[in-house]
Design a protein around this motif. Structure first.
Motif, PDB file in Angstrom:
ATOM      1  N   ILE A 129      22.581  43.878  -3.675  1.00 18.03           N
ATOM      2  CA  ILE A 129      23.816  43.774  -4.445  1.00 18.03           C
ATOM      3  C   ILE A 129      24.906  44.602  -3.787  1.00 18.03           C
ATOM      4  N   GLU A 186      21.939  47.631 -14.294  1.00 20.84           N
ATOM      5  CA  GLU A 186      21.180  48.674 -13.598  1.00 20.84           C
ATOM      6  C   GLU A 186      21.640  50.068 -14.022  1.00 20.84           C
ATOM      7  N   ASP A 192      28.766  37.911 -11.346  1.00 24.45           N
ATOM      8  CA  ASP A 192      27.303  38.047 -11.318  1.00 24.45           C
ATOM      9  C   ASP A 192      26.898  39.434 -10.840  1.00 24.45           C
ATOM     10  N   LYS A 235      18.432  45.595  -6.740  1.00 26.00           N
ATOM     11  CA  LYS A 235      17.935  44.233  -6.644  1.00 26.00           C
ATOM     12  C   LYS A 235      18.516  43.498  -5.437  1.00 26.00           C
ATOM     13  N   ILE A 285      18.575  38.130  -8.212  1.00 28.44           N
ATOM     14  CA  ILE A 285      19.695  37.725  -9.071  1.00 28.44           C
ATOM     15  C   ILE A 285      19.678  36.215  -9.272  1.00 28.44           C
ATOM     16  N   GLU A 332      25.107  42.553 -13.007  1.00 24.01           N
ATOM     17  CA  GLU A 332      23.841  43.148 -12.574  1.00 24.01           C
ATOM     18  C   GLU A 332      23.988  44.648 -12.335  1.00 24.01           C
TER      19      GLU A 332
END
Length: 145
Positions: free
Chosen positions: A91, A130, A122, A2, A7, A126
């Motif tokens: 990311i 994933e 954060d 991502k 996000i 994430e």
């Protein structure tokens, strides 16, 4: 993987970027951080990002140097220049930047406009999501589902 924009979009409903003016005292900044349970504030002047101030900044540039939280301005403690990312970055790029530069927070700017703030939490959240999805997909593949 991502992007930063994805996000921010996912957390838009639950996230407000907290900020403070450069002329505020560190005591004011610490109160705002405590009130919102955050570790850093963006330092804004008329919507322009000037710096970022964190609990770490206060500990290292304030307390260890014998400065008072009442008599020290945010502008004296804040970190500048601000290291930021664009909404198009991944990311992985953000995590690499945070690791290499020992950062915990990254403002997100697009053509100078502040879009949000990412924390290391954060990015870890994430990344774990994933990885969980990938593990589930591989387990289903192995079972022939």
């Amino acid at each position: 993987m991502k992007t930063v924009a994805q996000i921010l979009q996912a957390k838009a409903h639950q996230h407000v970027v907290h900020s403070i003016a450069p002329g505020a005292t560190m005591l004011d900044a610490l109160r705002v951080m405590a009130e919102h349970n955050v570790g850093a504030l963006l330092v804004l002047d008329e919507g322009h990002l000037l710096g970022i101030v964190s609990e770490r900044d206060y500990a290292r540039k304030g307390v260890l140097q014998g400065r008072s939280s009442i008599g020290t301005l945010v502008s004296e403690i804040m970190s500048v220049p601000v290291i930021s990312v664009s909404p198009r970055q991944s990311i992985r790029e953000c995590m690499t930047l945070m690791t290499d530069r020992h950062l915990r927070h990254l403002p997100v700017l697009d053509n100078g406009e502040l879009l949000g703030l990412l924390s290391i939490g954060d990015l870890i959240k994430e990344t774990l999501a994933e990885q969980d999805g990938l593990i589930q997909h591989l387990e289903q593949y192995i079972r022939g589902e």
